[in-house]
Design a protein around this motif. Structure first.
Motif, short mmCIF file in Angstrom:
data_model
loop_
_atom_site.label_atom_id
_atom_site.label_comp_id
_atom_site.label_asym_id
_atom_site.label_seq_id
_atom_site.Cartn_x
_atom_site.Cartn_y
_atom_site.Cartn_z
N HIS A 43 0.68 -1.18 -0.13
CA HIS A 43 0.09 0.21 0.00
C HIS A 43 0.93 1.06 0.20
O HIS A 43 2.08 1.30 0.64
N PRO A 44 0.34 2.36 -0.67
CA PRO A 44 1.27 3.48 -0.37
C PRO A 44 1.64 3.85 1.21
O PRO A 44 0.49 4.21 1.72
N ARG A 45 2.58 4.00 1.52
CA ARG A 45 3.13 4.41 2.64
C ARG A 45 2.65 3.68 4.00
O ARG A 45 2.84 4.01 5.21
N CYS A 46 2.14 2.48 3.80
CA CYS A 46 1.91 1.61 5.00
C CYS A 46 1.51 -0.01 4.58
O CYS A 46 1.85 -0.20 3.24
N ILE A 47 1.72 -0.95 5.62
CA ILE A 47 1.56 -2.26 5.15
C ILE A 47 0.32 -2.62 6.08
O ILE A 47 0.14 -2.08 7.35
N THR A 48 -0.57 -3.53 5.65
CA THR A 48 -1.56 -4.11 6.58
C THR A 48 -1.56 -5.52 6.91
O THR A 48 -0.92 -6.36 5.98
N GLY A 49 -2.23 -6.19 7.86
CA GLY A 49 -1.89 -7.64 8.16
C GLY A 49 -2.98 -8.04 9.10
O GLY A 49 -3.93 -7.07 9.62
N ILE A 50 -3.39 -9.16 9.41
CA ILE A 50 -4.17 -9.60 10.48
C ILE A 50 -3.19 -10.42 11.66
O ILE A 50 -2.44 -11.15 11.24
N GLU A 51 -3.77 -10.09 12.80
CA GLU A 51 -3.31 -10.76 14.06
C GLU A 51 -4.32 -11.64 14.49
O GLU A 51 -5.69 -11.20 14.33
N ILE A 52 -3.73 -12.85 14.97
CA ILE A 52 -4.67 -13.82 15.77
C ILE A 52 -3.92 -13.90 17.21
O ILE A 52 -2.92 -14.23 17.34
N GLU A 53 -4.84 -13.39 18.22
CA GLU A 53 -4.25 -13.65 19.52
C GLU A 53 -5.24 -13.48 20.63
O GLU A 53 -6.31 -13.06 20.43
N ASN A 54 -4.94 -14.37 21.72
CA ASN A 54 -6.05 -14.57 22.57
C ASN A 54 -7.38 -14.96 22.17
O ASN A 54 -8.23 -14.48 22.60
N GLY A 55 -7.29 -15.83 21.10
CA GLY A 55 -8.51 -16.29 20.40
C GLY A 55 -9.25 -15.30 19.66
O GLY A 55 -10.70 -15.50 19.62
N SER A 56 -8.70 -14.24 19.24
CA SER A 56 -9.18 -13.11 18.78
C SER A 56 -8.58 -12.97 17.46
O SER A 56 -7.47 -13.27 17.22
N ILE A 57 -9.55 -11.87 16.35
CA ILE A 57 -8.57 -11.72 15.03
C ILE A 57 -8.93 -10.24 14.98
O ILE A 57 -9.79 -9.60 15.49
#
Length: 299
Positions: free
Chosen positions: A251-265
């Protein structure tokens, strides 16, 4: 549509299964398109953001899952050139690999990685000019078409794949598409002209791909599915068709991702920001969530 369903079914049947529970933590990135640091290398603009974010996740004990198109092997013929351009990134990925916290999925732009012989030849070692020796990099690593995260307690499955199975041109005819990118679209990309065959740059094609995958998800009893490929972040609410997309790292000037932690997304963004004193810093921004995974569990 039905052919894309067959391809997704095959990926699901042969997926690597990783068991997890609420104590496990995952970060999912895709579509890094790491290149050779030329003008056509879209990753180069965000490499410092990506490295900082990945260093954070390594320190915090996350497992890293890359959902395809990590390396740009359509525009570039050689992994060596990509490695030289982003050596610090690969050495950090090696750190994940050495502690069994690295899981890799191939996409259309690095589809050559489905060939284990290719992976062994090109990714096992790298040449160190200081010592004049070959040093281990990703020895015996395996790329997968898909991964299933299976929750030990709830038995919920999370299906992870790149998503180009629903894009016939970039799956069935990927070699022809690669040829066009190398010969035609790479030089045009330098001049700012977008490749119309890429769903990330063709909104109508993007919608078609998402629609095909949604129909497959419904057929699979609302299986929670996480993809990349289209570069468009998606975070459905409970009750909607559970198709997630981690976005991209170009992306222009950023990155995105998905976190999975403590049974949550959660859907997150990393970008460069400034303090009130004008100091540049890299910050994590929560875009969506956290939402309990169990809220998406079908009966």
């Amino acid at each position: 549509m039905f052919s894309s369903h067959k391809r997704l079914d095959k990926a699901y049947r042969h997926a690597k299964i990783i068991s997890f529970d609420d104590d496990d933590k995952f970060i999912l990135f895709s579509d890094c398109h790491r290149g050779d640091d030329s003008f056509a290398d879209d990753f180069a603009n965000n490499r410092n953001i990506y490295y900082h974010a990945l260093k954070h996740y390594y320190t915090e004990g996350f497992q890293y899952i890359e959902i395809g198109d990590g390396d740009e092997l359509w525009e570039n013929r050689s992994f060596k050139a990509i490695f030289r351009a982003h050596k610090n990134v690969y050495l950090l990925l090696k750190s994940f690999y050495q502690v069994n916290r690295l899981h890799l999925i191939w996409g259309n732009h690095d589809m050559v990685y489905r060939d284990s012989n290719y992976v062994e030849k090109h990714l096992s070692t790298y040449f160190d000019p200081k010592t004049g020796k070959e040093i281990d990099l990703f020895k015996n690593i395996t790329f997968h078409e898909a991964i299933i995260l299976n929750h030990r307690k709830t038995k919920q499955n999370l299906f992870l794949t790149h998503g180009h199975q629903a894009d016939w041109w970039n799956f069935v005819f990927w070699k022809w598409s690669r040829f066009l990118v190398r010969i035609l679209w790479k030089p045009l990309n330098v001049m700012g002209i977008a490749d119309p065959t890429s769903p990330a740059k063709n909104y109508k094609e993007l919608i078609k791909i998402e629609r095909r995958i949604k129909k497959w998800i419904i057929k699979k009893n609302d299986l929670l599915t996480i993809i990349g490929h289209t570069h468009r972040p998606r975070f459905p609410q409970p009750g909607d068709i559970p198709l997630f997309n981690d976005g991209s790292c170009v992306h222009p000037r950023c990155i995105t991702g998905i976190e999975i932690e403590n049974g949550s997304i959660s859907l997150v963004k990393w970008q460069i920001d400034t303090t009130e004193d004008g100091v540049l810093q890299i910050v994590r921004i929560l875009l969506e969530g956290p939402q309990k995974l169990s809220d998406y569990k079908s009966d």
